[in-house]
Design an enzyme around this catalytic site. Structure first.
Site, PDB file in Angstrom:
ATOM      1  N   LYS A 172     -26.223   6.202 -15.319  1.00 60.65           N
ATOM      2  CA  LYS A 172     -25.196   5.526 -14.523  1.00 60.65           C
ATOM      3  C   LYS A 172     -24.395   6.631 -13.836  1.00 60.65           C
ATOM      4  CE  LYS A 172     -21.390   4.288 -14.047  1.00 60.65           C
ATOM      5  NZ  LYS A 172     -20.555   4.677 -12.877  1.00 60.65           N
ATOM      6  N   GLY A 225     -17.386  13.343 -18.381  1.00 63.64           N
ATOM      7  CA  GLY A 225     -16.290  12.761 -17.607  1.00 63.64           C
ATOM      8  C   GLY A 225     -14.957  13.095 -18.242  1.00 63.64           C
ATOM      9  N   SER A 226     -13.998  12.208 -18.050  1.00 67.03           N
ATOM     10  CA  SER A 226     -12.627  12.495 -18.471  1.00 67.03           C
ATOM     11  C   SER A 226     -12.451  12.247 -19.971  1.00 67.03           C
ATOM     12  CB  SER A 226     -11.669  11.606 -17.685  1.00 67.03           C
ATOM     13  OG  SER A 226     -11.964  10.248 -17.963  1.00 67.03           O
ATOM     14  N   ILE A 229     -11.873   8.400 -20.864  1.00 64.39           N
ATOM     15  CA  ILE A 229     -13.052   7.531 -20.940  1.00 64.39           C
ATOM     16  C   ILE A 229     -13.963   8.002 -22.076  1.00 64.39           C
ATOM     17  CG2 ILE A 229     -15.003   6.557 -19.666  1.00 64.39           C
ATOM     18  CD1 ILE A 229     -12.342   5.676 -18.534  1.00 64.39           C
ATOM     19  N   GLY A 230     -13.943   9.305 -22.360  1.00 58.71           N
ATOM     20  CA  GLY A 230     -14.724   9.823 -23.484  1.00 58.71           C
ATOM     21  C   GLY A 230     -14.336   9.145 -24.792  1.00 58.71           C
ATOM     22  N   GLU A 247     -19.028  15.701 -22.853  1.00 60.75           N
ATOM     23  CA  GLU A 247     -18.688  16.858 -22.018  1.00 60.75           C
ATOM     24  C   GLU A 247     -17.473  16.457 -21.197  1.00 60.75           C
ATOM     25  OE1 GLU A 247     -20.047  19.758 -22.106  1.00 60.75           O
ATOM     26  OE2 GLU A 247     -22.105  19.542 -22.832  1.00 60.75           O
ATOM     27  N   CYS A 281     -15.163  20.981 -14.193  1.00 61.61           N
ATOM     28  CA  CYS A 281     -14.626  20.877 -15.558  1.00 61.61           C
ATOM     29  C   CYS A 281     -14.217  22.237 -16.087  1.00 61.61           C
ATOM     30  CB  CYS A 281     -15.659  20.237 -16.471  1.00 61.61           C
ATOM     31  SG  CYS A 281     -17.244  21.063 -16.391  1.00 61.61           S
ATOM     32  N   GLU A 380      -5.261  18.840 -16.569  1.00 58.56           N
ATOM     33  CA  GLU A 380      -6.317  19.140 -15.616  1.00 58.56           C
ATOM     34  C   GLU A 380      -5.904  18.576 -14.249  1.00 58.56           C
ATOM     35  OE1 GLU A 380      -9.951  17.092 -16.573  1.00 58.56           O
ATOM     36  OE2 GLU A 380     -11.117  18.882 -16.136  1.00 58.56           O
TER      37      GLU A 380
HETATM   38  P1  NAD Z   1     -14.329   9.518 -15.413  1.00 62.05           P
HETATM   39  O1  NAD Z   1     -14.243   9.633 -16.899  1.00 62.05           O
HETATM   40  O2  NAD Z   1     -13.359   8.661 -14.712  1.00 62.05           O
HETATM   41  O3  NAD Z   1     -15.774   9.006 -14.977  1.00 62.05           O
HETATM   42  C1  NAD Z   1     -16.946   9.629 -15.421  1.00 62.05           C
HETATM   43  C2  NAD Z   1     -18.052   8.599 -15.434  1.00 62.05           C
HETATM   44  O4  NAD Z   1     -17.731   7.606 -16.408  1.00 62.05           O
HETATM   45  C3  NAD Z   1     -18.267   7.857 -14.124  1.00 62.05           C
HETATM   46  O5  NAD Z   1     -19.641   7.621 -13.925  1.00 62.05           O
HETATM   47  C4  NAD Z   1     -17.540   6.538 -14.373  1.00 62.05           C
HETATM   48  O6  NAD Z   1     -18.031   5.480 -13.581  1.00 62.05           O
HETATM   49  C5  NAD Z   1     -17.865   6.318 -15.834  1.00 62.05           C
HETATM   50  N1  NAD Z   1     -16.957   5.401 -16.550  1.00 62.05           N
HETATM   51  C6  NAD Z   1     -15.679   5.081 -16.257  1.00 62.05           C
HETATM   52  N2  NAD Z   1     -15.215   4.164 -17.148  1.00 62.05           N
HETATM   53  C7  NAD Z   1     -16.219   3.928 -18.016  1.00 62.05           C
HETATM   54  C8  NAD Z   1     -16.346   3.107 -19.163  1.00 62.05           C
HETATM   55  N3  NAD Z   1     -15.328   2.324 -19.599  1.00 62.05           N
HETATM   56  N4  NAD Z   1     -17.510   3.124 -19.839  1.00 62.05           N
HETATM   57  C9  NAD Z   1     -18.538   3.918 -19.447  1.00 62.05           C
HETATM   58  N5  NAD Z   1     -18.477   4.708 -18.349  1.00 62.05           N
HETATM   59  C10 NAD Z   1     -17.320   4.726 -17.649  1.00 62.05           C
HETATM   60  O7  NAD Z   1     -14.295  11.014 -14.891  1.00 62.05           O
HETATM   61  P2  NAD Z   1     -14.356  11.502 -13.384  1.00 62.05           P
HETATM   62  O8  NAD Z   1     -13.005  11.387 -12.805  1.00 62.05           O
HETATM   63  O9  NAD Z   1     -15.497  10.862 -12.674  1.00 62.05           O
HETATM   64  O10 NAD Z   1     -14.766  13.026 -13.596  1.00 62.05           O
HETATM   65  C11 NAD Z   1     -13.841  14.013 -13.765  1.00 62.05           C
HETATM   66  C12 NAD Z   1     -13.732  14.381 -15.222  1.00 62.05           C
HETATM   67  O11 NAD Z   1     -15.011  14.767 -15.715  1.00 62.05           O
HETATM   68  C13 NAD Z   1     -12.843  15.578 -15.426  1.00 62.05           C
HETATM   69  O12 NAD Z   1     -12.053  15.389 -16.570  1.00 62.05           O
HETATM   70  C14 NAD Z   1     -13.838  16.710 -15.643  1.00 62.05           C
HETATM   71  O13 NAD Z   1     -13.348  17.821 -16.324  1.00 62.05           O
HETATM   72  C15 NAD Z   1     -14.910  16.012 -16.398  1.00 62.05           C
HETATM   73  N6  NAD Z   1     -16.168  16.760 -16.315  1.00 62.05           N
HETATM   74  C16 NAD Z   1     -16.605  17.425 -17.418  1.00 62.05           C
HETATM   75  C17 NAD Z   1     -17.756  18.195 -17.360  1.00 62.05           C
HETATM   76  C18 NAD Z   1     -18.241  18.959 -18.562  1.00 62.05           C
HETATM   77  O14 NAD Z   1     -19.386  19.371 -18.571  1.00 62.05           O
HETATM   78  N7  NAD Z   1     -17.425  19.197 -19.583  1.00 62.05           N
HETATM   79  C19 NAD Z   1     -18.474  18.265 -16.167  1.00 62.05           C
HETATM   80  C20 NAD Z   1     -17.995  17.579 -15.065  1.00 62.05           C
HETATM   81  C21 NAD Z   1     -16.842  16.817 -15.151  1.00 62.05           C
END
Ligand code: NAD
Length: 478
Positions: A172, A225-226, A229-230, A247, A281, A380
């Site tokens: 996704k 992701g964030s 949401i993690g 991650e 990130c 961040e």
């Molecule tokens: P986000 O958490 O908003 O979204 C990430 C993904 O999760 C997207 O595909 C989104 O559609 C999905 N998502 C959102 N809500 C969800 C839910 N309830 N259930 C399942 N999936 C859901 O993050 P973002 O704003 O897209 O990305 C930025 C963040 O990602 C920053 O915090 C960044 O540091 C982090 N990031 C981390 C790494 C790493 O390797 N550590 C790499 C890239 C980005």
């Protein structure tokens, strides 16, 4: 409108609804994607399950899987111009950054393709009359939630590792950046990946993403992701006892001592925060400088920041636009908070003449003397904003470096070898670089966080263990 990619075919979304695709450089819509839901996710999980349980994918040997991955790597390089254009426009990446991402995803498939038949269990010494062995088995069907900042690279490291280990994947992508992954999945089908090995469902996180992580047919979740949401994803997975690799974000410190080689430091430290417009990130977003050298270092960095330019992806400048309007507003709000709290701007780059007014631009900004507990030093920003912070001595540097909720990456700049190791050992972080930072994407280097930066590792051979389950077999023969 772009459709989902399931079972090696474009599949329309069951709801018929769509999400607009905007060009961050202009703010204009130029395409749309299917708004996936639980029905679409179910279709994709079923396809992956068939591929894994009874389809051609599950029957391939490790060497055959590896060969397919190597073919895909070559195909990606053959199509590098096309993929670069797609990624650059969709994410607003300067052309050189988009091209680097394409090169990286090709390298991931090369690396993990080569690793597929080198992943194996062991035999273990045990009691007399027994032979004990371990098998490294795939989880089965893995779910991959990908953010918008590096779709190709994160697909490469996450899906690449999972496929090498023998899993079938459902992906996704982020709603803001899907197009390169839809094309990549088509290329995988073209080189011979069997139906169901790679499936992509586009859509919003709270709909398609949530449905993927809840689906009972998913055996492992890789979430990038964030932190917010993690946590949600972990809670959902815990209900079904499904393992999760997280991650997440970072506030990575670059720790600079007075004896550092500034000619080497300056371009690396600048790139660490302006690469991908700071939407990385592992962005080096905190610059910790020994107080005795602080003015000297800030002067050098200020010169470099003043020369930086942000502009449309096609201008191929230091920074492209931010991904969307709300991200631009978020960064602007951080800078407003800094100004209100009396934090001075040491230097700022410029937005290039001719950049469309509707694009989501932010000039790279260097902030002076940011208090350690200020949100600019803690949270961040995810934009090209570097917070400079002075420290007194080694102990103070370590204390400040560790004083955020994150622990993803760090760098130490000093010529003193013993100090390099002392600091590297004391900083709580998944990676520590000495006199360098993240060159070449680090495909071979295990990557991941501690604390709110997540857990589990991707990249490198280490990641393959996370995409397998270890089974122990004990045989009594005497
Ligand atoms: P986000 O958490 O908003 O979204 C990430 C993904 O999760 C997207 O595909 C989104 O559609 C999905 N998502 C959102 N809500 C969800 C839910 N309830 N259930 C399942 N999936 C859901 O993050 P973002 O704003 O897209 O990305 C930025 C963040 O990602 C920053 O915090 C960044 O540091 C982090 N990031 C981390 C790494 C790493 O390797 N550590 C790499 C890239 C980005």
């Amino acid at each position: 409108m772009k459709q989902h990619f399931i079972d090696n075919r474009a599949v329309p979304g069951s709801s018929g609804e769509s999400i607009p695709v905007l060009d961050p450089s202009t703010g204009q819509q130029y395409d749309s994607i299917a708004r996936g839901n639980a029905t679409d996710i179910d279709l994709a999980v079923q396809a992956a399950r068939r591929a894994y349980d009874e389809g051609a994918w599950g029957r391939l040997t490790a060497a055959e899987r590896g060969r397919l991955m190597l073919k895909l790597s070559v195909k990606i390089l053959d199509c590098a111009d096309e993929l670069t254009d797609i990624e650059s426009r969709d994410c607003g990446k300067p052309t050189k950054q988009a091209r680097a991402d394409v090169t990286a995803v090709a390298r991931y498939f090369e690396y993990y393709g080569g690793a597929a038949d080198k992943l194996h269990g062991e035999t273990l010494p045990y009691q007399n009359g027994y032979t004990v062995l371990t098998l490294r088995e795939p989880h089965g069907v893995t779910g991959h939630v990908v953010p918008w900042n590096y779709p190709l690279q994160i697909f490469g490291r996450s899906v690449g590792g999972a496929l090498a280990a023998g899993n079938a994947c459902v992906v996704k992508p982020a709603e803001d950046a899907c197009l390169s992954l839809l094309r990549l999945a088509e290329l995988a089908a073209e080189v011979g990946f069997p139906p169901g090995a790679i499936n992509i469902v586009t859509g919003y996180g709270h709909e398609a993403g949530d449905a993927l992580t809840r689906h009972p047919g998913i055996d492992h979740i890789s979430f990038t992701g964030s932190p917010r949401i993690g946590v949600l994803v972990t809670q959902v997975a815990a209900e079904r006892h499904v393992p999760v690799t997280l991650e997440l974000g970072g506030k990575s410190p670059q720790i600079v001592f007075g004896d550092a080689d500034l000619d080497a430091l300056v371009p690396v430290a600048v790139n660490a925060i302006v690469q991908n417009a700071g939407q990385t990130c592992s962005a080096g977003s905190r610059l910790l400088v020994e107080r005795s050298a602080y003015d000297r270092v800030l002067e050098r960095l200020s010169q470099a920041f003043s020369a930086l330019r942000a502009g449309p992806a096609t201008m191929d400048l230091d920074c492209g636009p931010l991904i969307r309007k709300t991200q631009q507003e978020r960064v602007q709000n951080f800078l407003k908070a800094a100004a209100q709290d009396g934090i001075a701007t040491a230097a700022q780059g410029k937005i290039a003449d001719g950049a469309p007014a509707e694009g989501y631009y932010q000039a790279p900004t260097l902030l002076d003397n940011v208090p350690v507990d200020h949100r600019l030093a803690q949270e961040e920003v995810f934009g090209p904003v570097l917070a400079a912070i002075p420290f007194d001595d080694e102990a103070d540097a370590v204390r400040i470096a560790n004083a955020t909720e994150y622990g993803l990456a760090a760098s130490v700049w000093t010529r003193d070898g013993a100090r390099q190791l002392r600091i590297a050992r004391k900083v709580r972080s998944g990676q520590v670089f000495i006199n360098n930072y993240g060159a070449g994407g680090g495909i071979e280097l295990p990557f991941g966080g501690v604390k709110a930066s997540g857990h589990g590792r991707e990249k490198g051979f280490e990641a393959l263990y996370g995409f397998t389950v270890l089974k122990t077999i004990s045989i009594k023969h005497d």
